[in-house]
Enzyme design. Sequence first.
Site, PDB file in Angstrom:
ATOM      1  N   HIS A  80       0.618  -1.099   0.127  1.00 41.05           N
ATOM      2  CA  HIS A  80      -0.038  -0.273   0.091  1.00 41.05           C
ATOM      3  C   HIS A  80       0.936   1.481   0.195  1.00 41.05           C
ATOM      4  CE1 HIS A  80      -4.012   2.266   0.521  1.00 41.05           C
ATOM      5  NE2 HIS A  80      -2.832   2.581   1.551  1.00 41.05           N
ATOM      6  N   GLN A  82       4.313   1.567  -1.535  1.00 41.07           N
ATOM      7  CA  GLN A  82       4.731   1.601  -2.394  1.00 41.07           C
ATOM      8  C   GLN A  82       3.536   2.082  -3.422  1.00 41.07           C
ATOM      9  OE1 GLN A  82       8.183   1.208  -1.239  1.00 41.07           O
ATOM     10  NE2 GLN A  82       7.896   0.842  -3.260  1.00 41.07           N
ATOM     11  N   HIS A  84       1.190   3.987  -2.344  1.00 45.01           N
ATOM     12  CA  HIS A  84       0.777   5.365  -2.257  1.00 45.01           C
ATOM     13  C   HIS A  84       1.696   7.002  -2.542  1.00 45.01           C
ATOM     14  CE1 HIS A  84      -2.621   6.680  -0.111  1.00 45.01           C
ATOM     15  NE2 HIS A  84      -2.399   5.579   0.411  1.00 45.01           N
TER      16      HIS A  84
END
Length: 113
Positions: A80, A82, A84
């Site tokens: 998650h 990465q 973002h």
Amino acid sequence: MNEITENMQMLSFNIILHAGNARSNAMEAIKLAKEFKFDEARNKISEADNEFTEAHHIQTELLQDEAEGKQHEVNVILVHAQDHLMTAMTVKDLANEMIEIYERIERLEDHSK
């Protein structure tokens, strides 16, 4: 939860924090460019770059650990984080393009007067 898992979660949340700040700065840059406030928009891009630097330091730490043979458990939070980071980078790239477009619009409007 063990110490390694807790550390990975903290690193992941810090990536999310800095990526989110970078994305917010990039979105603010677009808003400022739309108002033809180009210096302020570029300052927001610079602030986004500073946030990316912080996120990349964390990423580099993880990569160095892995290169040294330290295995990290890949969990949903890291994936998650990465996601973002990559999304925020895309928003910043688009913000730079939009700043240029708004600069062209302003020049064209000035020439048409």
